[in-house]
Design a protein around this motif. Sequence first.
Motif, mmCIF file in Angstrom:
data_model
loop_
_atom_site.group_PDB
_atom_site.id
_atom_site.type_symbol
_atom_site.label_atom_id
_atom_site.label_comp_id
_atom_site.label_asym_id
_atom_site.label_seq_id
_atom_site.Cartn_x
_atom_site.Cartn_y
_atom_site.Cartn_z
ATOM 1 N N SER A 1 0.838 -1.207 0.000
ATOM 2 C CA SER A 1 0.000 0.000 0.000
ATOM 3 C C SER A 1 0.868 1.250 0.000
ATOM 4 O O SER A 1 0.567 2.238 -0.697
ATOM 5 C CB SER A 1 -0.949 -0.003 1.203
ATOM 6 N N GLY A 2 1.971 1.222 0.769
ATOM 7 C CA GLY A 2 2.880 2.352 0.780
ATOM 8 C C GLY A 2 3.497 2.599 -0.583
ATOM 9 O O GLY A 2 3.591 3.750 -1.042
ATOM 10 N N LEU A 3 3.897 1.541 -1.265
ATOM 11 C CA LEU A 3 4.468 1.676 -2.605
ATOM 12 C C LEU A 3 3.449 2.226 -3.592
ATOM 13 O O LEU A 3 3.786 3.029 -4.467
ATOM 14 C CB LEU A 3 4.995 0.324 -3.083
ATOM 15 N N ALA A 4 2.198 1.795 -3.473
ATOM 16 C CA ALA A 4 1.151 2.309 -4.362
ATOM 17 C C ALA A 4 0.991 3.815 -4.184
ATOM 18 O O ALA A 4 0.951 4.571 -5.168
ATOM 19 C CB ALA A 4 -0.174 1.591 -4.088
ATOM 20 N N TYR A 5 0.930 4.257 -2.935
ATOM 21 C CA TYR A 5 0.755 5.693 -2.676
ATOM 22 C C TYR A 5 2.016 6.486 -3.004
ATOM 23 O O TYR A 5 1.930 7.583 -3.590
ATOM 24 C CB TYR A 5 0.361 5.920 -1.220
ATOM 25 N N ALA A 6 3.179 5.971 -2.627
ATOM 26 C CA ALA A 6 4.416 6.727 -2.820
ATOM 27 C C ALA A 6 4.691 6.979 -4.305
ATOM 28 O O ALA A 6 5.088 8.087 -4.697
ATOM 29 C CB ALA A 6 5.589 5.986 -2.181
ATOM 30 N N ASN A 7 4.495 5.968 -5.147
ATOM 31 C CA ASN A 7 4.693 6.146 -6.585
ATOM 32 C C ASN A 7 3.684 7.129 -7.166
ATOM 33 O O ASN A 7 4.036 7.984 -7.989
ATOM 34 C CB ASN A 7 4.585 4.794 -7.298
ATOM 35 N N SER A 8 2.439 7.032 -6.724
ATOM 36 C CA SER A 8 1.401 7.919 -7.250
ATOM 37 C C SER A 8 1.631 9.364 -6.822
ATOM 38 O O SER A 8 1.498 10.291 -7.635
ATOM 39 C CB SER A 8 0.015 7.451 -6.775
ATOM 40 N N ASN B 1 -11.060 0.567 0.059
ATOM 41 C CA ASN B 1 -11.797 1.527 -0.771
ATOM 42 C C ASN B 1 -10.877 2.620 -1.289
ATOM 43 O O ASN B 1 -10.986 3.048 -2.449
ATOM 44 C CB ASN B 1 -12.950 2.159 0.019
ATOM 45 N N ASP B 2 -9.980 3.076 -0.421
ATOM 46 C CA ASP B 2 -9.054 4.129 -0.820
ATOM 47 C C ASP B 2 -8.066 3.629 -1.879
ATOM 48 O O ASP B 2 -7.653 4.391 -2.759
ATOM 49 C CB ASP B 2 -8.297 4.657 0.395
ATOM 50 N N ILE B 3 -7.703 2.360 -1.787
ATOM 51 C CA ILE B 3 -6.810 1.777 -2.800
ATOM 52 C C ILE B 3 -7.497 1.765 -4.160
ATOM 53 O O ILE B 3 -6.884 2.116 -5.188
ATOM 54 C CB ILE B 3 -6.378 0.361 -2.397
ATOM 55 N N TYR B 4 -8.774 1.387 -4.187
ATOM 56 C CA TYR B 4 -9.500 1.396 -5.466
ATOM 57 C C TYR B 4 -9.694 2.816 -5.989
ATOM 58 O O TYR B 4 -9.635 3.046 -7.206
ATOM 59 C CB TYR B 4 -10.839 0.678 -5.315
ATOM 60 N N GLU C 1 1.667 -2.033 -8.000
ATOM 61 C CA GLU C 1 1.830 -2.291 -6.562
ATOM 62 C C GLU C 1 0.471 -2.450 -5.877
ATOM 63 O O GLU C 1 0.309 -3.287 -4.979
ATOM 64 C CB GLU C 1 2.630 -1.164 -5.902
ATOM 65 N N SER C 2 -0.500 -1.650 -6.290
ATOM 66 C CA SER C 2 -1.833 -1.789 -5.701
ATOM 67 C C SER C 2 -2.463 -3.122 -6.086
ATOM 68 O O SER C 2 -3.178 -3.731 -5.287
ATOM 69 C CB SER C 2 -2.737 -0.618 -6.110
ATOM 70 N N GLN C 3 -2.164 -3.589 -7.289
ATOM 71 C CA GLN C 3 -2.673 -4.904 -7.694
ATOM 72 C C GLN C 3 -2.024 -6.013 -6.878
ATOM 73 O O GLN C 3 -2.677 -6.994 -6.507
ATOM 74 C CB GLN C 3 -2.413 -5.135 -9.189
ATOM 75 N N SER C 4 -0.736 -5.852 -6.566
ATOM 76 C CA SER C 4 -0.053 -6.827 -5.706
ATOM 77 C C SER C 4 -0.698 -6.871 -4.325
ATOM 78 O O SER C 4 -0.840 -7.947 -3.724
ATOM 79 C CB SER C 4 1.437 -6.477 -5.573
ATOM 80 N N LEU C 5 -1.098 -5.708 -3.820
ATOM 81 C CA LEU C 5 -1.804 -5.644 -2.533
ATOM 82 C C LEU C 5 -3.134 -6.385 -2.622
ATOM 83 O O LEU C 5 -3.468 -7.194 -1.744
ATOM 84 C CB LEU C 5 -2.041 -4.192 -2.142
ATOM 85 N N ILE C 6 -3.895 -6.126 -3.665
ATOM 86 C CA ILE C 6 -5.198 -6.768 -3.852
ATOM 87 C C ILE C 6 -5.033 -8.283 -3.958
ATOM 88 O O ILE C 6 -5.771 -9.053 -3.326
ATOM 89 C CB ILE C 6 -5.904 -6.200 -5.101
#
Length: 217
Positions: A137-144, A191-194, A165-170
């Motif tokens: 989740s951190g990687l998804a947010y940090a890259n974005s 929800n926030d990830i989606y 990264e978000s897909q890896s989390l899912i």
Amino acid sequence: MKKLYILLIILLGCNSFDLLEEQGGPVDYLQSVSEGWYYFQRGTEKSGEDALDEFKKADEYFKNALGSQTVPGYAAAYIGLGWNQMYWGNNSTLSGIINNETRDSLKISSLEYLNLAKNEYLSELEFGDDEVLNMFSGLAYANSFLAKHRNDETSDDLTQISIEESQSLIDFCDLNGIEFEFIYHTEIDMNDIYKLRVQNYLRIGEFDNARNEIPNI
């Protein structure tokens, strides 16, 4: 004997952050990481300079942990540093062009620490479920966040990595039957990830993929 009593009173009167400053930090790795997350959470509950002060304390504890580990593996500290510097870089006191370099530095550093944690994960060092969730989740947010901040020729690649990264989390959550919630700031959940995925797809012009994510929110 009287001198011993006075010394004990002084030591017991010091809070943990004072001990960190005066003695170079607690020896125990997990204690340092725990203290880091404590101040990080305090920072999420505040704003402006008050929040900034807490994030700075958290940063010192997480970095102190890197110097006190006696067995291989620093992922817990890396993940803490990644999230903490991400929030620090988004703090309202760093708004404006004058702070652009500082924000950029913190966002880059945040991503670098999270990638160090991922390197350990890929090396098959032992990870708890929460560490895996916090890392992806951190990687998804940090890259974005870095893609949005830069808004240049690197942004599309960073946005695509965020999606991956978000897909890896899912996938990890689905595989292990886990419902994601960022335990150190529970306002962030799946929800926030989606929502992040929708924003990312829109940023790179993949409107059909963005539309397909909306039912998951």
